[in-house]
Write a protein that holds these residues in place. Structure first.
Motif, short mmCIF file in Angstrom:
data_model
loop_
_atom_site.label_atom_id
_atom_site.label_comp_id
_atom_site.label_asym_id
_atom_site.label_seq_id
_atom_site.Cartn_x
_atom_site.Cartn_y
_atom_site.Cartn_z
N ASN A 196 0.82 -1.22 0.00
CA ASN A 196 0.00 0.00 0.00
C ASN A 196 0.86 1.26 0.00
N ILE A 197 1.91 1.25 0.82
CA ILE A 197 2.81 2.41 0.88
C ILE A 197 3.51 2.61 -0.46
N SER A 198 4.00 1.52 -1.02
CA SER A 198 4.70 1.59 -2.30
C SER A 198 3.79 2.12 -3.41
N ALA A 199 2.57 1.60 -3.46
CA ALA A 199 1.62 2.05 -4.49
C ALA A 199 1.28 3.52 -4.31
N PHE A 200 1.12 3.93 -3.07
CA PHE A 200 0.77 5.33 -2.79
C PHE A 200 1.90 6.26 -3.20
N TYR A 201 3.14 5.94 -2.80
CA TYR A 201 4.28 6.77 -3.16
C TYR A 201 4.49 6.79 -4.67
N SER A 202 4.28 5.65 -5.30
CA SER A 202 4.45 5.57 -6.75
C SER A 202 3.44 6.45 -7.47
N SER A 203 2.20 6.43 -6.99
CA SER A 203 1.15 7.23 -7.62
C SER A 203 1.39 8.73 -7.47
N HIS A 204 2.12 9.10 -6.41
CA HIS A 204 2.45 10.51 -6.19
C HIS A 204 3.83 10.86 -6.74
N LYS A 205 4.44 9.93 -7.48
CA LYS A 205 5.75 10.15 -8.12
C LYS A 205 6.86 10.40 -7.10
N THR A 206 6.65 9.92 -5.87
CA THR A 206 7.68 10.08 -4.84
C THR A 206 8.80 9.08 -5.06
N ILE A 207 8.48 7.91 -5.60
CA ILE A 207 9.47 6.89 -5.93
C ILE A 207 9.35 6.54 -7.40
N PRO A 208 10.45 6.08 -8.02
CA PRO A 208 10.44 5.83 -9.46
C PRO A 208 9.76 4.53 -9.88
N LYS A 209 9.52 3.65 -8.93
CA LYS A 209 8.92 2.37 -9.28
C LYS A 209 8.19 1.79 -8.08
N THR A 210 7.24 0.89 -8.36
CA THR A 210 6.51 0.22 -7.30
C THR A 210 7.25 -1.05 -6.90
N LEU A 211 7.40 -1.26 -5.62
CA LEU A 211 8.08 -2.44 -5.11
C LEU A 211 7.08 -3.45 -4.56
N LYS A 212 7.49 -4.69 -4.49
CA LYS A 212 6.66 -5.75 -3.93
C LYS A 212 6.94 -5.87 -2.43
#
Length: 329
Positions: A300-316
């Motif tokens: 959930n955190i990864s998807a949220f950060y990814s959607s806000h362009k905070t991180i370059p990719k979504t992690l598992k």
């Protein structure tokens, strides 16, 4: 707060790793071998009560460990030294593991959760601002690109707001709390004891971690190299922390002053702050790590950060969890 201090014999259900680690650590016997050194990066957070009590009561020393605590101002500050190998363990938050792994390609692992914030992190506002929606156009102090901003953004998302609806001022949680009490900002994303102080001064909690369960998960994080080279010491450390957590629950009259000493507050304040967190022991960690609860939180955190362009990719999420030190339930 749930009582999860009851011991359970579950070693036969694991293969051999956990049992072997405990045996080699000397945890089934009062005798210890030569002390092993561990450097622990931490910040003053009430959810680390079990860790603090374990240190004050000598549980680490009893487990054959020489533990050096390295203080940091916030949960993210211990991450760079951990990646660089200057410390062995970081007491941090799950979101920081996502951030560093996604941004730098690190492979940090979460091996234990000390607690989850259950109201001990919050957005506090002036008394005339009664909801998050009222913060539109207002100045909000928040630690940008860290867990407190994640909490704020989650709350704003629930309120139908966009990040640009507020004037964000970058401050660490302590400075944000102090700035709010001093009347320098309209609202702040902070933690205890600043929340209680803000409310006592007429402020209002308009959103808290209690509304997003397990979003702010405080974790024990290590590198794969530490898992490989210091597995015995890590197993001993976690067992001592579990003992410290049990002591907080069973002997609060003695434990709370020990925690208060580390946090530099009064024991009654610690009692109040603990209401806002849920401490996790080994049994709780079995559910978190083996039942994929922690992995889902990380997803959930990864998807949220990814959607806000905070991180370059979504992690598992499951790639960031190592449950090998936790017995199955």
């Amino acid at each position: 707060m749930r009582d999860m201090s009851k011991k359970r014999s579950v070693l036969p259900r694991r293969k051999s790793l956990f049992a072997a680690l405990l045996l080699t650590a000397g945890l089934f016997s009062p005798s210890v071998h030569a002390s092993e050194k561990l450097k622990i990066g931490y910040n003053n957070w009430v959810g680390s009560a079990g860790v603090f009590v374990a240190q004050e009561k000598g549980f680490f020393k009893q487990a054959g460990l020489d533990v050096e605590f390295v203080p940091f101002k916030g949960p993210s500050d211990a991450i760079p030294p951990l990646v660089a190998g200057h410390i062995d363990v970081a007491l941090t938050t799950a979101d920081n593991v996502v951030l560093v792994n996604a941004r730098s390609g690190s492979d940090l692992k979460i091996i234990f959760a000390t607690d989850t914030s259950n109201g001990a992190d919050a957005v506090v506002s002036k008394k005339n601002l009664t909801s998050l929606a009222d913060l539109k156009g207002k100045t909000v102090a928040v630690t940008q690109n860290e867990v407190n901003e994640l909490l704020l953004l989650k709350g704003m998302e629930k309120a139908g707001m966009k990040p640009g609806d507020i004037k964000s001022v970058n401050m660490d949680p302590d400075s944000a709390g102090a700035a709010f009490i001093a009347g320098q900002v309209d609202a702040a994303v902070t933690w205890e004891p600043w929340i209680s102080q803000a409310v006592a001064g007429g402020g209002k909690v308009v959103f808290s971690s209690a509304q997003v369960p397990n979003l702010i998960l405080d974790v024990v994080t290590v590198s794969p190299a530490t898992i490989k080279n210091k597995s015995r010491a890590i197993a001993a450390f976690l067992a001592a922390v579990d003992k410290g957590t049990a002591y907080v629950r069973s002997n609060p009259d003695e434990a709370l002053p020990l925690v208060a000493k580390r946090l530099e507050v009064k024991p009654d304040e610690v009692k109040g702050m603990l209401v806002g967190v849920r401490l996790y022991d080994m049994a709780g960690n079995a559910r978190l790590l083996h039942d994929k609860v922690a992995a889902q939180t990380l997803d959930n955190i990864s998807a949220f950060y990814s959607s806000h362009k905070t991180i370059p990719k979504t992690l598992k999420g499951s790639d960031m969890v190592d449950g090998s030190f936790i017995p199955a339930h």
